[in-house]
Each structure stands twice: as structure tokens, then as C-alpha cells.
Design an enzyme around this catalytic site. Structure first.
Site, PDB file in Angstrom:
ATOM      1  N   GLU A 106       0.883  -1.178   0.000  1.00 20.01           N
ATOM      2  CA  GLU A 106       0.000   0.000   0.000  1.00 20.01           C
ATOM      3  C   GLU A 106       0.914   1.219   0.000  1.00 20.01           C
ATOM      4  OE1 GLU A 106      -3.248   0.087  -0.106  1.00 20.01           O
ATOM      5  OE2 GLU A 106      -3.956  -1.861   0.574  1.00 20.01           O
ATOM      6  N   CYS A 159      -2.169   9.317   2.332  1.00 17.64           N
ATOM      7  CA  CYS A 159      -1.795   8.729   1.038  1.00 17.64           C
ATOM      8  C   CYS A 159      -2.806   9.104  -0.036  1.00 17.64           C
ATOM      9  CB  CYS A 159      -1.658   7.226   1.153  1.00 17.64           C
ATOM     10  SG  CYS A 159      -3.058   6.452   1.961  1.00 17.64           S
TER      11      CYS A 159
END
Ligand code: NAD
Length: 466
Positions: free
Chosen positions: A238, A272
Site C-alpha cells: 500500500e 496517502c
């Protein structure tokens, strides 16, 4: 004794980014401790996978409750460690309760046998079995939430976990270990380790370990992916993002800009899937940028533990603030327009003024790199096709959002985003039940929702002949 960022020791430590002071240091694990953890995780797996899933669910639910009960103290820890404003820090711990609760409730069904009807006769099911000890490598930006996304589904499945947290988050890492222990997660089933990068490579190579999940930067992702590949270990990565946030039109341009700014400032821009690239139609561009600049104007550094109107929090570290300032300087030097903010405050604290930037071109670092901090970058476009082309012109592919008063118009663009998450008239469909993850250089694999329980699983065919 306190030291400043300039003399910052390597390794695990609490370094308050609002002051630049090292508050506490922690020793890294010895190689013997690493070996003991691997053996303990391996042995715990043999027992944990045999615990009926309904009983594992009770323990996992209790983990969630403890996150809720301890939210205030958990929040205070990360506010000190990485500067997250207090209300957001507490909110993050509370969200973890939802995540553990979601998997405790839905896990038994998600892990249930999936029947198939064999064409050639007999009986068959696909079983969802655990695979064994797993390694989680986690970042500092959401110290609790990132661990919850990985730990909750895997504890439900019967996997065991070794957790290596970010070097800047040792206290939150230990607080999570305490929650696991207090909730009744058996010894060895969840082990926090203050491991070095070299030790991480050894752990991944160890035959007892069956998989690794990393949330972090592209740089770390390529390194961990390489080590995992060499050792034939399954990996979930991720990684970073530079998500497009496309405004095709808006009934209230100022309100749309204020919303966009609010999203960008969440966690002081260190998410993110933050809206790192705002892509705005030319007829509303000036009003949109004007309102962003208005929002950014006059903000002053504030303490993240005592939030106040008109203040901003520090970044996670002085190094991060200096890195962001260099990216901004590069853009300005090459002709971009800084509408507000962007000043790096004197050290050793990690404050940089929230900024609004436009006129970014491909020659500038800001065009393709992730800006991990409070900077609204705004691009002007003249058509939906141009907006889409720009949205997809990035090495990343995490999330994206498209806004219009005409849902069908926004949907047409959102359908063509090259991302793992695409949203219409909303920043993000987020929740414990919403899968999260990306494509391209944002990595691979999914966390949360039904897909979050589908990664470290032996999907075993079980066949009985006639
Ligand atoms: P980072 O890559 O510096 O560190 C992440 C973790 O990886 C830390 O625990 C670090 O110690 C470890 N690590 C780094 N290099 C390693 C190596 N060679 N061997 C072993 N371990 C190593 O990232 P960060 O600065 O902590 O986090 C910010 C990044 O994370 C941003 O790029 C952000 O976009 C990304 N992120 C992605 C998601 C997502 O779900 N896609 C979520 C949060 C953050």
C-alpha cells in the site's frame, strides 16, 4: 536529557515534531529476539488457527472495544509522536474500533466455505484457510489505523502477526501491543518488534514467515517487494499516491474550494489518498484558487495538542518539512505561482505554512512527485477530456474524485480514472467496509471491506469424489 533534531539518534524514538525534542528512545531488537519472535509466532499459529472463528471474533471485538475505551490516551501518544492534531488523533483510534468490529462481525461469513458444483461430479468447496505468520511493516501517518487494517482481518483468519512499526512510532506500537494482550490475544499471536531494516530482510527470508504487508513509500515498497519476491513470499504493498480531485463545475465555487481545502489539510496533508492534485475547469478556476488562498492566508503555527482556529500543526518531522519546502522551491524557481503560504519556519520544529500553488508544469518535481504535506496544487483545464488526461498522467493510481452538478458528467470521467478507488461527488467512500488500495506505483492488494480478508488466505480446493 533532551536532544534536538540536528542530533537526532537513529532508531526507535519519540521525537516531538512540535518542539524538535527527543522525548524517549527505545532499543532495537537483538538478533536473538528476532529469532525468538519468529519461533513464538510460528508456535502460536499452530494454536490460533485451531481456535474456532467465533471465539477469535470475540477477542477481535474486544481489541476494538479497547481502542474505543482508550481513544483519548492513544490519541495523545500520536499527537506527540507525529504531530497529528488532537481531535483527529482521537478520531483515528475510534475508527479502529469500527474496523475490528467490522471484521469480528463479518469475518465468519467472509471466511466461510464457498461451494462450487463440479462439472465432472463429486462435491467441492473453496475453503478460506490461514497461511501462517505474517509481517506487517507500517508507516507513521496513521499509526493505529494502518495496523488495524492489517491486523483485524488476519487475526480473524487465524494468521499470526509480527509487527514492525515506523521508527517514529514506538509508543503507539507498544500501546497497540498492550491492547492485544489485554484483549486476550494469546501470547505470540501478535508481536511488536523494534526491528532494523536488515533484520526485516532476515524475517522475510525466514521459512516460517508466509507473507508481508507494507504500507509506506514507493521506495520502501520496491525494496520490500524485491525481498519478498526473491524469497517467494506473498506481498501486499500500500504505497503513495497523488490523487486527482477534479472539479468540472460547481453550484457554489467558494464552498467547493473550502471543501477541497478541508480535505487537503486532513492530517496536515499527510494522507496517502489526499487530494494532492486539484484539477479545475477554467471558468471557475480563479474563484476557486482565490478561495483556497483565502483559506491559507494568515495561518500561524499552533500546538497540535491544543487545537485553535487559525493555526496549523507541524509535519511529522523536520526532515519531512525541509523536503516539502525543497519541492515547493523547485516549482517556484521554475515558474509556478505560490498564492499563499509555503514558508518553512525556523527549526528544530517541523512547521511549514500551508500553501496554494498553481502553474505546475512537467519540468517541476511537483508534477510527478507526491507532495506529502499541506500544499494545494491546482491545475487549470478547458475540457472534460483534458481533465481526465491530466488526472491519469501520474505514476500513481491510488484514488480520485470527480465533482459536477451533473452526476452523469462526473461519472463519465470517474469511470475512466486509472485508480484503485474512484469517487463521484464525494472525496472518498471511506469506512471499515470499503476496500482500500491502488494500482500502478501505488502498489497492489486491498485492505478493509470484504477484499481485506482475501489477501493472506489459502483458498484451498477441497474435493470429495463420488
Ligand atoms: P516509509 O516508506 O519511509 O516507511 C514505512 C515503513 O517501512 C516504516 O516502518 C519504515 O521503517 C519501513 N521501511 C522503509 N524502508 C525499509 C526497508 N528498506 N526495509 C524494511 N523496512 C523499511 O514511509 P512513511 O514515510 O512512514 O509513510 C509515508 C508514505 O506512506 C507515503 O508515501 C504515503 O503515501 C504512504 N502511505 C500509503 C498508504 C496506502 O494505503 N496506500 C497509507 C498510508 C501511507
Amino acid at each position: 536529557m533532551t536532544t534536538t533534531a540536528a542530533s537526532q539518534p537513529l532508531g526507535y524514538r519519540v521525537l516531538n515534531p512540535a518542539t524538535g525534542e527527543v522525548v524517549q528512545t527505545f532499543p532495537t531488537a537483538t538478533d536473538a529476539e528476532i529469532q525468538a519472535a519468529l519461533e513464538s509466532s510460528h508456535q502460536a499459529y499452530a494454536l490460533w488457527k485451531e481456535v474456532p472463528i467465533a471465539d477469535r471474533a470475540k477477542i477481535v471485538a474486544r481489541v476494538g472495544q479497547l481502542f474505543g475505551e482508550r481513544a483519548a490516551e492513544l490519541g495523545a501518544i500520536i499527537t506527540e509522536e507525529m504531530g497529528k492534531p488532537a481531535s483527529q488523533a482521537k478520531g483515528e483510534a475510534e475508527f479502529c474500533e469500527d474496523i475490528f468490529e467490522y471484521f469480528a462481525t463479518n469475518g465468519p461469513e467472509l471466511a466461510a466455505d464457498q461451494p462450487i458444483t463440479p462439472i465432472g461430479g463429486g462435491r467441492a468447496v473453496i475453503q478460506k484457510l490461514p497461511v501462517g505468520p505474517l509481517l506487517g511493516i507500517m508507516p507513521w501517518n496513521y499509526p493505529y489505523y494502518q495496523v488495524a487494517r492489517f491486523a483485524a482481518p488476519n487475526l480473524m483468519l487465524g494468521n499470526t502477526i509480527i509487527l514492525k512499526h515506523a521508527e517514529s512510532c514506538p509508543k503507539s506500537a507498544l500501546a497497540i501491543q498492550s491492547i492485544m494482550d489485554d484483549a486476550g490475544v494469546p501470547a505470540g499471536t501478535y508481536i511488536n518488534l523494534f526491528a532494523t531494516h536488515d533484520q526485516i530482510a532476515d524475517i522475510i527470508a525466514d521459512p516460517r514467515l508466509q507473507g508481508v504487508s507494507l504500507t509506506g513509500s514507493e521506495r520502501a515498497g520496491s525494496k520490500i517487494g524485491e525481498i519478498a519476491g526473491r524469497n517467494l513470499k506473498k506481498a501486499v504493498l500500500e504505497l503513495g499516491g497523488s490523487d486527482p480531485y477534479v472539479i468540472l463545475d460547481a453550484a457554489d465555487v467558494k464552498a467547493a474550494a473550502a471543501d477541497a481545502w478541508g480535505v487537503r489539510m486532513e492530517n496536515t496533508g499527510q494522507a496517502c489518498n489526499s487530494n494532492k492534485r486539484m484539477i479545475v475547469m477554467d471558468d471557475i478556476f480563479d474563484e476557486f484558487v482565490g478561495e483556497l488562498a483565502n483559506q491559507a492566508q494568515g495561518l500561524v503555527p499552533g500546538s497540535p495538542s491544543e487545537e485553535a482556529e487559525g493555526t496549523f500543526a507541524p509535519l511529522s518531522s523536520r526532515v519531512a518539512a525541509e523536503g516539502l519546502a525543497a519541492q515547493l522551491q523547485d516549482a517556484v524557481d521554475k515558474g509556478a505561482t505560490l498564492h499563499a503560504g509555503g514558508r518553512l519556519m525556523d527549526g528544530p520544529a517541523a512547521y511549514i505554512e500551508p500553501a496554494v500553488l498553481s502553474g505546475v508544469t512537467k519540468e517541476m518535481r511537483a508534477y510527478y512527485e507526491e507532495l506529502f504535506g499541506p500544499v494545494a496544487v491546482v491545475y487549470k483545464v478547458t475540457s472534460d477530456d483534458e481533465a481526465l488526461a491530466l488526472a491519469n498522467d501520474t505514476p500513481y493510481g491510488l484514488g480520485g474524485a470527480v465533482f459536477s452538478t451533473d452526476e452523469a458528467r462526473a461519472r463519465k470521467v470517474a469511470e475512466r480514472l486509472e485508480t484503485g478507488m474512484s469517487n463521484v461527488n464525494a472525496y472518498a467512500g471511506e469506512g471499515a467496509d470499503m476496500p482500500f488500495g491502488g494500482v500502478k506505483r501505488s502498489g497492489f492488494g486491498r485492505e478493509l471491506g470484504p477484499l481485506g480478508m482475501d489477501e493472506f488466505v489459502n483458498k484451498r480446493l477441497f474435493y470429495i469424489g463420488e
